[in-house]
Write a protein that holds these residues in place. Structure first.
Motif, PDB file in Angstrom:
ATOM      1  N   ASP A   1      13.801  12.825  -6.837  1.00  0.00           N
ATOM      2  CA  ASP A   1      12.927  12.129  -5.882  1.00  0.00           C
ATOM      3  C   ASP A   1      13.309  12.573  -4.468  1.00  0.00           C
ATOM      4  O   ASP A   1      14.347  12.182  -3.941  1.00  0.00           O
TER       5      ASP A   1
ATOM      6  N   CYS B   1       1.427   8.482  -7.016  1.00  0.00           N
ATOM      7  CA  CYS B   1       2.643   8.997  -7.660  1.00  0.00           C
ATOM      8  C   CYS B   1       3.046   8.114  -8.832  1.00  0.00           C
ATOM      9  O   CYS B   1       3.439   8.611  -9.896  1.00  0.00           O
TER      10      CYS B   1
ATOM     11  N   THR C   1      -0.688   6.652  -1.280  1.00  0.00           N
ATOM     12  CA  THR C   1       0.164   7.797  -1.613  1.00  0.00           C
ATOM     13  C   THR C   1       1.191   7.421  -2.683  1.00  0.00           C
ATOM     14  O   THR C   1       1.452   8.191  -3.612  1.00  0.00           O
ATOM     15  N   THR C   2       1.773   6.242  -2.562  1.00  0.00           N
ATOM     16  CA  THR C   2       2.763   5.792  -3.541  1.00  0.00           C
ATOM     17  C   THR C   2       2.096   5.429  -4.858  1.00  0.00           C
ATOM     18  O   THR C   2       2.610   5.746  -5.941  1.00  0.00           O
ATOM     19  N   ARG C   3       0.944   4.759  -4.787  1.00  0.00           N
ATOM     20  CA  ARG C   3       0.225   4.392  -6.018  1.00  0.00           C
ATOM     21  C   ARG C   3      -0.108   5.614  -6.856  1.00  0.00           C
ATOM     22  O   ARG C   3       0.045   5.604  -8.087  1.00  0.00           O
TER      23      ARG C   3
ATOM     24  N   CYS D   1      13.022   9.661  -0.800  1.00  0.00           N
ATOM     25  CA  CYS D   1      12.878   8.531  -1.723  1.00  0.00           C
ATOM     26  C   CYS D   1      12.496   7.217  -1.059  1.00  0.00           C
ATOM     27  O   CYS D   1      11.975   6.321  -1.718  1.00  0.00           O
TER      28      CYS D   1
ATOM     29  N   GLY E   1       7.986   2.350   1.113  1.00  0.00           N
ATOM     30  CA  GLY E   1       7.691   2.404  -0.313  1.00  0.00           C
ATOM     31  C   GLY E   1       7.645   1.047  -0.967  1.00  0.00           C
ATOM     32  O   GLY E   1       8.667   0.502  -1.335  1.00  0.00           O
TER      33      GLY E   1
ATOM     34  N   SER F   1       2.704  13.982  -2.898  1.00  0.00           N
ATOM     35  CA  SER F   1       1.706  13.086  -2.312  1.00  0.00           C
ATOM     36  C   SER F   1       2.041  12.903  -0.841  1.00  0.00           C
ATOM     37  O   SER F   1       2.974  13.514  -0.324  1.00  0.00           O
TER      38      SER F   1
ATOM     39  N   ASN G   1       6.912  12.468  -2.150  1.00  0.00           N
ATOM     40  CA  ASN G   1       5.891  11.667  -1.465  1.00  0.00           C
ATOM     41  C   ASN G   1       6.279  11.635   0.005  1.00  0.00           C
ATOM     42  O   ASN G   1       6.920  10.700   0.482  1.00  0.00           O
TER      43      ASN G   1
ATOM     44  N   GLY H   1       4.520   0.368  -2.985  1.00  0.00           N
ATOM     45  CA  GLY H   1       3.466   0.475  -3.976  1.00  0.00           C
ATOM     46  C   GLY H   1       2.100   0.104  -3.447  1.00  0.00           C
ATOM     47  O   GLY H   1       1.091   0.288  -4.133  1.00  0.00           O
TER      48      GLY H   1
ATOM     49  N   LEU I   1       9.903   5.372  -6.497  1.00  0.00           N
ATOM     50  CA  LEU I   1       9.456   6.329  -7.505  1.00  0.00           C
ATOM     51  C   LEU I   1      10.556   6.637  -8.514  1.00  0.00           C
ATOM     52  O   LEU I   1      10.328   6.612  -9.732  1.00  0.00           O
TER      53      LEU I   1
END
Length: 322
Positions: free
Chosen positions: A183, A167, A163-165, A186, A157, A283, A257, A159, A191
């Protein structure tokens, strides 16, 4: 400083024999590449992903290699000669069928700051209207954005992945202040920490990887967030009754995610996690599983509010069907 990188291609049965030979020569720091171990790792950790890069699979196919490094100094030529002689001794004691190709390649490599060189690939990322993800080793002015300072450490994670973007973009639109956030899976905490930075009142996060809890707490501290607002536990949301009890329900935003299989298994429980009017953000869904996940969410009594797609990955925003 210069080094010589030695790579010996062999069959799987030859790995132990070559490792023993190199160890007897005082050569430590040996790296082994074994396709069987790679495939076993993929099979044993399938719950963490739905997709593995085809180029990586091709790169590993049929490969058994042992790699080591020699300091490129006046002793290197003699040590390299001893390695060649050692290989000949191993060949003499075993058949070609056992040892495979037994080819040695040598190349010069420069010394490098292995610990920190990877950091060059992480730069500040502006996401949505308000968020700026900032690696902690960079100083960046963000007067018009909310900085989210991260060190990914060993957890997923940063960014940079689609998938992270997706969210984070949803959080940017949906966090207005005072929300309770959950979350699930996580990772680095990106997030839930983003939600708190945007104004959420409190967040509960969990991950199956015990390392993720430490990383998430550290990242929260980098953003001035303490345990009075942020709780992170390790465990499997699908099977851990104690964790399920600790999580409870009544969340304004629930985020997952993860991967399609976990979201499918989680879907029937989502309604019990949400507060009235709450939104479920999911996501990490590869395009080939997107319809399956959407159908499962609807079957679980949720209606889809938004569908996002980037780079072959899908994300959904859903709420309890009215």
């Amino acid at each position: 400083m210069k080094w010589l990188e030695l790579c010996i291609d062999t069959a799987r049965d030859g790995l132990d024999k070559l490792e023993a030979m190199l160890s007897a020569l005082g050569i430590d720091g040996i790296e082994i590449e074994d396709e069987a171990d790679f495939q076993s790792f993929l099979a044993g950790n399938r719950k963490y992903w739905d997709y593995v890069d085809e180029d990586l699979l091709a790169q590993k196919k049929g490969k058994c290699r042992i790699k080591c490094y020699l300091e490129d100094n006046e002793e290197a030529a003699a040590q390299l000669a001893r390695v060649r002689l050692g290989m000949e001794d191993v060949k003499a004691a075993h058949s070609d069928e056992v040892l495979g190709p037994m080819t040695l390649t040598v190349k010069e490599v420069q010394d490098a700051d292995w610990e920190n060189n990877w950091k060059q690939y992480y730069q500040p990322i502006a996401i949505g209207e308000r968020i700026l993800v900032v690696p902690e080793w960079l100083e960046t002015e963000a007067a018009d954005r909310v900085p989210l300072v991260l060190d990914p450490g060993l957890a997923f994670g940063t960014g940079s992945h689609a998938t992270t973007r997706m969210c984070l973009k949803q959080l940017d639109k949906r966090v207005h202040g005072g929300e309770r956030v959950l979350d699930l899976g996580c990772g680095s905490g990106i997030l839930s920490i983003a939600a708190l930075c945007l104004g959420a009142q409190e967040a509960f996060a969990c991950d199956i990887d015990e390392k993720a809890a430490d990383v998430a707490y550290e990242n929260a501290a980098r953003n001035g967030i303490g345990t009075e607002r942020y709780t992170v536990l390790a465990g499997d949301i699908l099977t851990d009754a104690k964790l399920q009890a600790a999580i409870g329900g009544g969340y304004d935003l629930v985020m997952a995610n993860i991967v399609a299989d976990v979201i499918l298994a989680l879907a029937p429980a989502v309604k019990g996690l949400l507060a009235p009017g709450g939104v479920f953000l999911c996501s990490g869904i590869i395009d080939t599983r997107a319809k399956e996940v959407a159908d499962k969410l609807r079957t679980a009594g949720l209606e889809l509010l938004e569908t996002d797609c980037e780079e072959g990955w899908f994300a959904y925003a859903a709420r309890i069907k009215q």
